[in-house]
Design a protein around this motif. Sequence first.
Motif, PDB file in Angstrom:
ATOM      1  N   SER A 150     -16.482  28.718   1.035  1.00 43.92           N
ATOM      2  CA  SER A 150     -15.312  28.156   1.709  1.00 43.92           C
ATOM      3  C   SER A 150     -15.751  27.031   2.622  1.00 43.92           C
ATOM      4  O   SER A 150     -16.898  26.937   3.034  1.00 43.92           O
ATOM      5  N   LYS A 186     -14.422  24.174   5.873  1.00 41.45           N
ATOM      6  CA  LYS A 186     -14.238  24.194   7.310  1.00 41.45           C
ATOM      7  C   LYS A 186     -13.231  25.278   7.712  1.00 41.45           C
ATOM      8  O   LYS A 186     -12.360  25.655   6.942  1.00 41.45           O
ATOM      9  N   THR A 187     -13.379  25.742   8.941  1.00 42.00           N
ATOM     10  CA  THR A 187     -12.487  26.775   9.442  1.00 42.00           C
ATOM     11  C   THR A 187     -11.594  26.211  10.543  1.00 42.00           C
ATOM     12  O   THR A 187     -11.916  25.208  11.174  1.00 42.00           O
ATOM     13  N   ARG A 188     -10.461  26.870  10.753  1.00 44.83           N
ATOM     14  CA  ARG A 188      -9.547  26.522  11.836  1.00 44.83           C
ATOM     15  C   ARG A 188      -8.934  27.801  12.392  1.00 44.83           C
ATOM     16  O   ARG A 188      -8.666  28.742  11.652  1.00 44.83           O
ATOM     17  N   LEU A 236      -8.157  33.163  11.763  1.00 44.39           N
ATOM     18  CA  LEU A 236      -9.226  32.210  11.472  1.00 44.39           C
ATOM     19  C   LEU A 236      -9.165  31.926   9.984  1.00 44.39           C
ATOM     20  O   LEU A 236      -9.325  32.833   9.163  1.00 44.39           O
ATOM     21  N   ALA A 283     -10.297  29.651   6.570  1.00 42.73           N
ATOM     22  CA  ALA A 283     -11.304  28.799   5.945  1.00 42.73           C
ATOM     23  C   ALA A 283     -10.680  28.065   4.775  1.00 42.73           C
ATOM     24  O   ALA A 283      -9.838  28.621   4.056  1.00 42.73           O
ATOM     25  N   GLU A 284     -11.036  26.814   4.595  1.00 38.31           N
ATOM     26  CA  GLU A 284     -10.503  26.036   3.482  1.00 38.31           C
ATOM     27  C   GLU A 284     -11.028  26.583   2.164  1.00 38.31           C
ATOM     28  O   GLU A 284     -12.226  26.786   1.984  1.00 38.31           O
ATOM     29  N   TYR A 290      -5.852  28.419   1.780  1.00 33.92           N
ATOM     30  CA  TYR A 290      -6.749  28.868   2.839  1.00 33.92           C
ATOM     31  C   TYR A 290      -7.126  30.330   2.592  1.00 33.92           C
ATOM     32  O   TYR A 290      -6.425  31.073   1.899  1.00 33.92           O
ATOM     33  N   LYS A 295     -10.151  34.744   7.268  1.00 33.54           N
ATOM     34  CA  LYS A 295     -11.438  35.344   7.591  1.00 33.54           C
ATOM     35  C   LYS A 295     -11.303  36.424   8.667  1.00 33.54           C
ATOM     36  O   LYS A 295     -11.953  37.466   8.605  1.00 33.54           O
TER      37      LYS A 295
END
Length: 255
Positions: free
Chosen positions: A2, A4-6, A62, A64-65, A70, A73
Motif C-alpha cells: 500500500s 501513502k497513509t492519511r 488510518l 493507506a492508498e 483505500y 489500517k
Amino acid sequence: MSGKTRLVQVVVLRKTKLGESDLILTLLASDGSQIRAVAKGARKPQSSFSARLELYCVAEVLLAEGKSLYIVKEARLVKPHAKLHGSVEHAAAAAPVAELLCHISQENLPVPRLFEMVSVGLTCLNDVDAQKAPSICAACLEKVLAFSGLRPNFTHCVICGAPITPTTSSSVLLSIDEGGVVCGACRHHAECVNVGQGVVAWSQFLLMSTFACVSDSSVSQNDVFEILHLLQLLIKRHVGCSLKSLNFLFTCGLF
C-alpha cells in the motif's frame, strides 16, 4: 504494497460485503468528500473493526492508498451512536440521511461544514426519543441538500423572487421542478402542487433551526411525514434517485 497513509475522521455511511470476510466502506470524510475503503477481515468475529466501524458512527481511521480503494489500517471509535444501529426506530430514521449522503457526496470534492452538520445531526438523532426521530431525519435531509447547493426555497417565489406571505388560504403553491414555493403571479410558469401552509412553515423551520430546537419543537408526526414525502420528490427530481430507506420509513409502521 500500500502507498501513502492519511489519518481522517469519518462517518460510516454504508457497509458492503466483499469476499468471505472483508467489507467495502462508504465514508463521509471530515472535509465533506466521500471515501471508499476496504476493511480487511472486518466481518471476522475477532476483528476489532466490527465494533469500531458500525454504521452511522464517527471514527478516526488510518487509511493507506491501494490500487483502486483505500485500505483501513487502524480505526478508533469517536462517537458510537449506539441507538442508530441498536434501535429499529432510530436506525430507520438514520438510514435515509446516510443514503442521501452516499448519492450526493463525491470523492475528492470537499463540501465545507457538511461533516460537522451531519455529525451533530446524528448525535441529536441518537439522543432523542424514537417519536422525535423522523423530524430530525427530515431536518438532516433538508440541511444536506442545502449544504450541497440544492437548498429548497420555502420563503420566496423561485421564479420571480417575490416573498411568499401567509394568507387566509390553507395551501401554498410549490414546484418540485423549480425546488420551492411559487407565487400566484408565476403559477402558470411552473408545474405546481398545493402544499399546506403549516407544512411549508415547518419545512422552513427544520431547514433553518438547530437540531436542538428541532428536537424541542412541537411539529406533528403528520406534518413531518408530509415534509418527508416532499423531500423524496425533491431528491428524486434534483439528485436523481429515490431513497429506498425513506420508502421503508413510510411503510414500516413504526411511527
